[in-house]
Motif scaffolding. Structure first.
Motif, PDB file in Angstrom:
ATOM      1  N   PHE A 244       0.841  -1.195   0.000  1.00 40.68           N
ATOM      2  CA  PHE A 244       0.000   0.000   0.000  1.00 40.68           C
ATOM      3  C   PHE A 244       0.873   1.240   0.000  1.00 40.68           C
ATOM      4  CE2 PHE A 244      -3.661  -2.559   1.114  1.00 40.68           C
ATOM      5  CZ  PHE A 244      -3.148  -3.553   1.919  1.00 40.68           C
TER       6      PHE A 244
ATOM      7  N   TYR B 200       0.680   5.271   1.392  1.00 42.64           N
ATOM      8  CA  TYR B 200      -0.018   6.232   2.231  1.00 42.64           C
ATOM      9  C   TYR B 200       0.635   7.598   2.082  1.00 42.64           C
ATOM     10  CZ  TYR B 200      -2.404   2.464   4.768  1.00 42.64           C
ATOM     11  OH  TYR B 200      -3.197   1.395   5.116  1.00 42.64           O
TER      12      TYR B 200
ATOM     13  N   GLN C 144       1.138  11.255   4.351  1.00 50.31           N
ATOM     14  CA  GLN C 144       1.001  11.960   5.619  1.00 50.31           C
ATOM     15  C   GLN C 144       1.357  13.413   5.383  1.00 50.31           C
ATOM     16  OE1 GLN C 144       3.522  10.734   8.925  1.00 50.31           O
ATOM     17  NE2 GLN C 144       1.960  11.379  10.394  1.00 50.31           N
TER      18      GLN C 144
ATOM     19  N   LEU D 218      -2.316   9.697   8.666  1.00 50.28           N
ATOM     20  CA  LEU D 218      -2.027   9.037   7.402  1.00 50.28           C
ATOM     21  C   LEU D 218      -3.311   8.753   6.641  1.00 50.28           C
ATOM     22  CD1 LEU D 218       0.371   8.116   9.464  1.00 50.28           C
ATOM     23  CD2 LEU D 218       0.851   6.451   7.660  1.00 50.28           C
TER      24      LEU D 218
ATOM     25  N   LEU E 150      -4.677   6.603   3.132  1.00 52.01           N
ATOM     26  CA  LEU E 150      -4.342   5.620   2.109  1.00 52.01           C
ATOM     27  C   LEU E 150      -4.545   6.212   0.726  1.00 52.01           C
ATOM     28  CD1 LEU E 150      -3.609   2.667   1.391  1.00 52.01           C
ATOM     29  CD2 LEU E 150      -6.056   2.157   1.490  1.00 52.01           C
TER      30      LEU E 150
ATOM     31  N   LEU F 145       4.517   7.047   2.387  1.00 47.89           N
ATOM     32  CA  LEU F 145       4.957   5.821   3.049  1.00 47.89           C
ATOM     33  C   LEU F 145       4.439   4.593   2.324  1.00 47.89           C
ATOM     34  CD1 LEU F 145       3.900   7.881   5.709  1.00 47.89           C
ATOM     35  CD2 LEU F 145       5.553   6.315   6.687  1.00 47.89           C
TER      36      LEU F 145
ATOM     37  N   PHE G 142       3.409  -3.341   8.210  1.00 44.87           N
ATOM     38  CA  PHE G 142       4.619  -2.594   8.497  1.00 44.87           C
ATOM     39  C   PHE G 142       4.783  -1.449   7.509  1.00 44.87           C
ATOM     40  CE2 PHE G 142       6.347  -5.226  11.762  1.00 44.87           C
ATOM     41  CZ  PHE G 142       5.849  -6.490  11.504  1.00 44.87           C
ATOM     42  N   PHE G 143       5.503  -0.426   7.971  1.00 45.80           N
ATOM     43  CA  PHE G 143       5.707   0.752   7.163  1.00 45.80           C
ATOM     44  C   PHE G 143       7.184   0.958   6.869  1.00 45.80           C
ATOM     45  CE2 PHE G 143       1.613   2.855   6.894  1.00 45.80           C
ATOM     46  CZ  PHE G 143       0.885   2.141   7.814  1.00 45.80           C
ATOM     47  N   GLY G 144       7.452   1.488   5.677  1.00 50.29           N
ATOM     48  CA  GLY G 144       8.797   1.921   5.369  1.00 50.29           C
ATOM     49  C   GLY G 144       9.128   3.206   6.100  1.00 50.29           C
ATOM     50  N   GLU G 145      10.346   3.666   5.911  1.00 49.53           N
ATOM     51  CA  GLU G 145      10.812   4.852   6.622  1.00 49.53           C
ATOM     52  C   GLU G 145      10.185   6.137   6.098  1.00 49.53           C
ATOM     53  OE1 GLU G 145      12.470   3.005   9.425  1.00 49.53           O
ATOM     54  OE2 GLU G 145      12.929   5.158   9.315  1.00 49.53           O
ATOM     55  N   GLY G 146       9.574   6.050   4.927  1.00 50.68           N
ATOM     56  CA  GLY G 146       8.908   7.225   4.388  1.00 50.68           C
ATOM     57  C   GLY G 146       9.819   8.042   3.492  1.00 50.68           C
TER      58      GLY G 146
ATOM     59  N   ARG H 151      10.137  11.939   2.422  1.00 47.83           N
ATOM     60  CA  ARG H 151       9.671  13.295   2.742  1.00 47.83           C
ATOM     61  C   ARG H 151       9.871  14.179   1.534  1.00 47.83           C
ATOM     62  NH1 ARG H 151       8.821  16.102   7.573  1.00 47.83           N
ATOM     63  NH2 ARG H 151       9.549  14.277   8.726  1.00 47.83           N
TER      64      ARG H 151
END
Lengths: 109, 113
Positions: free
Chosen positions: B33, B35, B37, B43, B45, B92, B103-107, B109
């Protein structure tokens, strides 16, 4: 449409005190997640609650789920400064997450 | 658990340009997925990345703006097209395991000037 409400949105706590964050959701779901986010960081998985009555504990944090009331709680026991972060609950909707607004927790010494 | 790597971790882009974000997972996963933020927000989707077929977008998000690829079970990309300052966010990647954990990745920015 699934809506997730968290409260409080901001919580300032004294070290050593206890407090609870609440997460209400509007439609049926049997799976709820709690995440922690530190400033500038991604989300850290805290708990996955998979059934009614589920209770999980890790250190000073304890999460519970009441699917009939559509309510989850995250209880903080004897807060310490390291717990300062933003906490999100998220409700599963066909494996997609709907997030609450988040609770900013600040623990003061 | 799953180890999720996102690239770039951050970028500053000019208005009107496009940026592609990569998400690499250390094991094969069925569910991936994306997301968003926005600053100071929770967050939301964007879409589900489907392997071998078109992504499934949530209300308010369209393929022309956020094209997604998922060539295999360990990799996906999200492109933010024709960027404006309103696209400044953290993006993310998330993966779901058979255990029910997500679980999420580090994102990534993104700042758009």
């Amino acid at each position: 449409e699934l809506k997730v409400e968290q409260n409080p949105l901001f919580l300032s706590m004294q070290e050593g005190k206890n407090y609870t964050i609440y997460c209400n959701y509007s439609t049926t779901s049997d799976r709820l997640y709690w995440y922690r986010q530190d400033p500038g960081k991604s989300l850290e998985s805290l708990f996955v609650l998979l059934s009614n009555g589920a209770v999980k504990q890790e250190g000073r944090l304890m999460a519970s789920l009441d699917t009939k009331a559509r309510l989850s709680t995250l209880h903080i026991t004897a807060a310490v400064h390291d717990l300062s972060a933003t906490y999100f609950c998220a409700v599963d909707r066909y494996h997609k997450l709907v997030f609450g607004a988040g609770t900013i927790l600040r623990v003061k010494s | 658990s799953a180890v999720i790597s996102q690239k770039p971790s951050r970028d500053i882009c000019q208005r009107g340009t496009s940026l592609t974000i990569q998400c690499q997972v250390d094991s094969q996963v069925t569910m991936m997925f994306w997301y968003r933020q926005q600053p100071g927000q929770s967050l939301t989707l964007i879409a589900t990345a489907n392997q071998g077929s078109e992504a499934t977008y949530e209300s308010g998000f369209v393929i022309d703006k956020f094209p997604i690829s998922r060539p295999n079970l360990t990799f996906s990309t999200l492109t933010v097209s024709n960027m404006s300052p309103e696209d400044s966010s953290i993006y993310l990647c998330s993966v779901g395991l058979n255990t029910g954990e997500l679980f999420f990745g580090e994102g990534s920015r993104l700042t758009v000037l």
